[in-house]
Structures are given as C-alpha cells and as structure tokens.
Design an enzyme around this catalytic site. Structure first.
Site, PDB file in Angstrom:
ATOM      1  N   HIS A  87       1.208   1.076  -3.750  1.00 34.74           N
ATOM      2  CA  HIS A  87       0.008   1.609  -3.284  1.00 34.74           C
ATOM      3  C   HIS A  87      -1.002   2.744  -2.671  1.00 34.74           C
ATOM      4  O   HIS A  87       0.072   3.975  -3.270  1.00 34.74           O
ATOM      5  CB  HIS A  87       0.777   0.847  -1.796  1.00 34.74           C
ATOM      6  CG  HIS A  87       1.108   1.851  -0.408  1.00 34.74           C
ATOM      7  ND1 HIS A  87       1.113   2.783   0.061  1.00 34.74           N
ATOM      8  CD2 HIS A  87       2.860   1.591  -0.486  1.00 34.74           C
ATOM      9  CE1 HIS A  87       1.740   3.034   0.376  1.00 34.74           C
ATOM     10  NE2 HIS A  87       2.920   2.816   0.257  1.00 34.74           N
ATOM     11  N   ASP A  89      -2.723   4.172  -0.599  1.00 32.48           N
ATOM     12  CA  ASP A  89      -3.249   4.469   0.855  1.00 32.48           C
ATOM     13  C   ASP A  89      -2.420   5.417   1.304  1.00 32.48           C
ATOM     14  O   ASP A  89      -1.238   4.733   0.841  1.00 32.48           O
ATOM     15  CB  ASP A  89      -3.781   3.793   1.455  1.00 32.48           C
ATOM     16  CG  ASP A  89      -2.322   2.464   2.304  1.00 32.48           C
ATOM     17  OD1 ASP A  89      -2.181   2.522   0.810  1.00 32.48           O
ATOM     18  OD2 ASP A  89      -2.311   2.228   2.863  1.00 32.48           O
ATOM     19  N   ASP A 148       4.471   8.906  -0.108  1.00 35.89           N
ATOM     20  CA  ASP A 148       4.653   7.346  -0.237  1.00 35.89           C
ATOM     21  C   ASP A 148       3.422   7.081  -0.021  1.00 35.89           C
ATOM     22  O   ASP A 148       1.979   7.272   0.752  1.00 35.89           O
ATOM     23  CB  ASP A 148       5.055   7.065   1.312  1.00 35.89           C
ATOM     24  CG  ASP A 148       4.750   6.215   1.778  1.00 35.89           C
ATOM     25  OD1 ASP A 148       4.241   4.548   1.182  1.00 35.89           O
ATOM     26  OD2 ASP A 148       5.079   6.080   2.759  1.00 35.89           O
ATOM     27  N   GLU A 182      -2.068  -0.372   2.218  1.00 43.60           N
ATOM     28  CA  GLU A 182      -0.532  -1.179   2.499  1.00 43.60           C
ATOM     29  C   GLU A 182      -0.340  -0.609   4.088  1.00 43.60           C
ATOM     30  O   GLU A 182       0.424  -1.213   4.735  1.00 43.60           O
ATOM     31  CB  GLU A 182       0.586  -0.239   1.501  1.00 43.60           C
ATOM     32  CG  GLU A 182       1.547  -1.320   1.631  1.00 43.60           C
ATOM     33  CD  GLU A 182       3.004  -0.330   2.498  1.00 43.60           C
ATOM     34  OE1 GLU A 182       4.033  -1.067   2.492  1.00 43.60           O
ATOM     35  OE2 GLU A 182       2.237   0.587   3.054  1.00 43.60           O
ATOM     36  N   GLU A 183      -0.669   0.493   4.345  1.00 45.57           N
ATOM     37  CA  GLU A 183      -0.102   1.173   5.640  1.00 45.57           C
ATOM     38  C   GLU A 183      -0.768   0.697   6.614  1.00 45.57           C
ATOM     39  O   GLU A 183      -0.522   1.178   8.096  1.00 45.57           O
ATOM     40  CB  GLU A 183      -0.427   2.515   5.308  1.00 45.57           C
ATOM     41  CG  GLU A 183      -0.066   4.101   4.754  1.00 45.57           C
ATOM     42  CD  GLU A 183       1.593   3.902   4.377  1.00 45.57           C
ATOM     43  OE1 GLU A 183       2.871   3.182   5.148  1.00 45.57           O
ATOM     44  OE2 GLU A 183       1.852   4.373   3.414  1.00 45.57           O
ATOM     45  N   ASP A 205       8.597   1.521  -3.563  1.00 46.90           N
ATOM     46  CA  ASP A 205       7.310   2.399  -2.292  1.00 46.90           C
ATOM     47  C   ASP A 205       8.913   2.676  -1.171  1.00 46.90           C
ATOM     48  O   ASP A 205       9.439   2.175  -0.588  1.00 46.90           O
ATOM     49  CB  ASP A 205       6.734   1.178  -1.527  1.00 46.90           C
ATOM     50  CG  ASP A 205       5.898   1.276  -0.328  1.00 46.90           C
ATOM     51  OD1 ASP A 205       6.042   2.642  -0.416  1.00 46.90           O
ATOM     52  OD2 ASP A 205       5.606   0.597  -0.219  1.00 46.90           O
ATOM     53  N   HIS A 387       4.899   9.278   6.401  1.00 47.09           N
ATOM     54  CA  HIS A 387       3.771   9.681   7.075  1.00 47.09           C
ATOM     55  C   HIS A 387       3.967  10.732   8.083  1.00 47.09           C
ATOM     56  O   HIS A 387       3.104  10.273   9.269  1.00 47.09           O
ATOM     57  CB  HIS A 387       3.891   7.636   8.493  1.00 47.09           C
ATOM     58  CG  HIS A 387       3.981   7.118   7.779  1.00 47.09           C
ATOM     59  ND1 HIS A 387       4.161   5.826   8.464  1.00 47.09           N
ATOM     60  CD2 HIS A 387       4.102   6.521   6.395  1.00 47.09           C
ATOM     61  CE1 HIS A 387       4.365   4.750   7.423  1.00 47.09           C
ATOM     62  NE2 HIS A 387       4.013   5.175   5.775  1.00 47.09           N
TER      63      HIS A 387
HETATM   64 ZN    ZN Z   1       4.391   3.091   1.104  1.00 51.81          ZN
END
Ligand code: ZN
Length: 414
Positions: A87, A89, A148, A182-183, A205, A387
């Site tokens: 992904h 984002d 990520d 995705e997030e 991922d 994150h």
């Molecule tokens: Zn991810």
C-alpha cells in the site's frame, strides 16, 4: 530449482534500500475524514513515480487509475497468475512529512535515542534485541518511518529489478498492485479485482523476519448515539436529560477486561474509539474485534444490551446502536485453499529462516480481497512498531523478505 537464502547478497545486488529511502521521502499520509479516493492527492506523487519505474523495469502496461491504484504485469511461465501487493499510504497517527531516515549501522544492542525523547529500547522491543550487528533504520523521532508499507513496495520493485537483471530466474506471470488508503480501511474498496486477473495474491505489509499471516481479526464497528432533551440550564430542573452523562454511564459499563489494553494473542475486544457530541446528542464509535465471527457478534450484543440498560433509566432518553461490518478474518477463505499457506511457508523456509505463522491482531487489504474472491495472505516486509515515531526496520529482514518473494515465485513457476 535455485532458491535464495542470502539476505546480504540481495541487498548488494539490488537497489532495495535506496528505493525504500527514496519512497519514505514522499508524504503519502492518508486521511480518514476525506470522502475522496484517494483520500489525499499526494498519494499520486508516489503512484506516478512507481508507474515510471515499473515501465523502466520493462512492465510496459504499468498504469495508475483515477482512484490511485497502480497496476502492472510481468509475463512469466506456469498456469498461475500471482499478485504482489503493497500500500502507498502511511498512517495519520504520526506525522509522515519530511521523513529523515537514520541508519544505525552495525547496531550495538543499546537503546536507540532519537529526537523528541523518543527511545527504542531492546529491553521492551524483543525484535530489536535480535538485530545486533544489523543495519537498523529509524526516523529521526519527529515522524513515522513509513516502512509500513514502503518497505513492501521497495521489496516488490526490487524483485522486478532482480528479474530484469537475471532473466533466467523462473517466475509465473506476476501482477503488481499498489493500493491507496489501506490505513483507513479502504485499500480494497476500488481495487480493480477483475481486471487485475490474479488467481492468488500476497501483500507485503509488515512483520519481522519470517512472519507470515493467513489469519486476521474479524472486524465490526458499533455506533452508539444517545439523544437527550435540551433545555436552558438555568431552567433545567426536572426537564434536562443530558446525553453526555448517559454516554459516560454506557462507556463505564463496558467490560474492562474485554479491552485492547487487557487482551492479547487470540483474545478479542470492545474498544470505545472516538466520541463526539454535546449535552443534547452524543455519538460513540466502538470497534469490535475477535478472530471468531460468533464472538465478535457477541461483543455487538453486549454493546446493544448495555445501551438498552442505559436507555431504560429515563423514558425521555433515546439510545440507538448501529453495528457495521468492517473486514473478515481472511482465514475463512484461505482455509479452503491450504496449498497457498503451505507454499508460502516453504518459500520462507527456503530462505533459510523459520516460518512464523502468526494471526494478525488487525486487518490487511487481504482480508477484504480474500472475501471478494482473491485469496491474499501477508508476507513480512521487515518493519516493526508501525504508526509511530518508534517505527524501525532491519535491512537484513528486508533482504530475507526479498528472498522469500523470489522463492515463492519460483515455486509458483513450477
Ligand atoms: Zn501496512
């Protein structure tokens, strides 16, 4: 058949790390409050760069669509068409602009100290303790790193780079897909699954060396709305019904032991996640998670029963509960095709590392893609602590991930 198990050779023979660093410099933070797709326009900056690079690697049909989905094809042999997904984002939970990657070469095993008093300590971060002697990459502490999932994107791009330089290495027809948002749980939403035409796909991922996932949470949301009776507070005696007070009662009655902070491994939870409103009307968004559908629906019943118990306390009060499906446990679909997980495990072991089949306490794009008919387990991409500013990745882990992808494609080529 030739298999790959030398992580360092992969790092030397491809531009894997340079690619990764260049992708982290592009801000692709997604925004759950935006209704558009992609949720943020700058995800196109990375998408457009990738289309250009895919074309340079010989994938002539590389394109990005109006929703920011990047797709491309590398023709190969065998009957299977295999998707590789990552992904674009990054999470909005930490800043993603102006990321400055820091290399901790020949990592010495001590706590890593970054700006803003951010410390990544191997005493509390088990995987970091395993990385003594590796090159560990972090942010400078003011942002997330973006491993990520830019590590996943870089690994897929480097696999294609490796095939271009080594055309004799067998692989099936590979479909590459890079997804936006995705997030915020929308990576699957506009994925062109029919046109993509893969029989099976793999997300790259997250996860430390050797981790593979064929199981995710089963996920629902609950939205509880409390409507009270507004009046001027100076003349409210016997009239005002304060929605905030009753919402507080509702939240207080949620079972404390069924919370994210009190559960682990295969235990699920009810998590009051966001609240908004005033004395007249107040809304709470809760997320409900478990690995079993029956159990997560049970959490929904607890929420409904508690809401009803609050509503009963005052006949003027109105309490509504809406339960919404978010994503399924992908295992429901993958268990029907056990050969996918078997082959994935074999590809990891051929890389000279242990295959760790872990359930994800979360979801991936693969959860909903599997539901929609494209079985999509997840392969580790090396990153840890997503994150937030303590996110890090080991280059050795990324090299092993690349070995695993190449081995998996060799197995699919037959
Ligand atoms: Zn991810």
């Amino acid at each position: 058949m030739k298999f790959f198990n030398d992580s360092m050779a992969m790092l030397e023979n491809t531009a894997l790390i340079e690619r990764f660093i260049s992708y982290t410099k592009i801000d692709t933070t997604s925004d759950g409050s935006s209704e558009s797709c992609p949720s943020t326009k700058n995800q196109f900056d990375l998408a457009n760069l990738l289309v250009k690079q895919l074309a340079e690697l010989g994938l002539a049909d590389a394109a990005v669509d109006e929703n920011c989905y990047v797709t491309a094809t590398l023709e190969g042999k065998g009957n299977d068409v295999v998707g590789l997904l990552a992904h674009l984002d990054t999470s909005s939970a930490a800043p993603g602009v102006d990321v400055k990657a820091i290399f901790h070469e020949n990592y010495d095993g001590k706590p890593i100290k970054l700006k803003n008093d951010v410390i990544i300590d191997p005493a509390t971060d088990d995987y970091l303790g395993l990385c003594v002697g590796d090159t560990v990459i972090t942010s400078d502490g003011t942002t997330l790193l973006g491993a990520d999932d830019k590590a996943g994107i870089a690994i897929i791009m480097s696999a294609l780079e490796y095939y271009k330089a080594n055309p004799d290495i067998p692989h099936p027809t590979i479909k590459v897909g890079f997804t936006p948002d995705e997030e915020i749980g929308r990576g699957h939403a506009k994925f062109p699954i029919e046109a993509f035409g893969a029989d099976v796909a793999f997300t790259l991922d997250g996860g430390y060396t050797g981790e593979i996932n064929v199981e995710t949470f089963e996920a629902y949301s609950a939205f509880v709305t409390v409507n009270g009776v507004p009046t001027h507070p100076g003349m409210a005696k016997g009239k005002l019904v304060n929605a905030l007070r009753f919402m507080a009662k509702f939240i207080d009655r949620l079972p404390a032991e069924i919370s994210p902070e009190c559960t682990e491994e295969r235990e699920g939870f009810i998590h009051p996640y966001e609240i908004s409103g005033d004395a007249t009307s107040c809304k709470c968004h809760l997320i409900l998670r478990d690995f079993e559908e029956e159990k997560v629906l049970g959490w929904g019943k607890i929420v409904k029963d508690l809401a009803a118990s609050v509503e009963k306390e005052d006949p003027r009060l109105k309490v509504d509960v809406k339960i919404e499906f978010s994503y399924p446990n992908m295992h429901k679909f993958l268990k029907e095709k056990p050969e996918i997980a078997q082959r994935l495990g074999e590809a990891v072991r051929k890389s000279g590392i242990e295959a760790k089949l872990e359930p994800i306490r979360g979801g991936t794009d693969g959860s909903n893609l599997s539901r929609k008919g494209l079985p999509t387990p997840n392969i580790f991409a090396g990153g840890v602590n997503f994150h937030g500013p303590t996110e890090w990745v080991s280059t050795r882990a990324m090299g092993y991930s690349l070995c695993t992808v190449l081995n998996l494609m060799t197995l699919y080529a037959g």
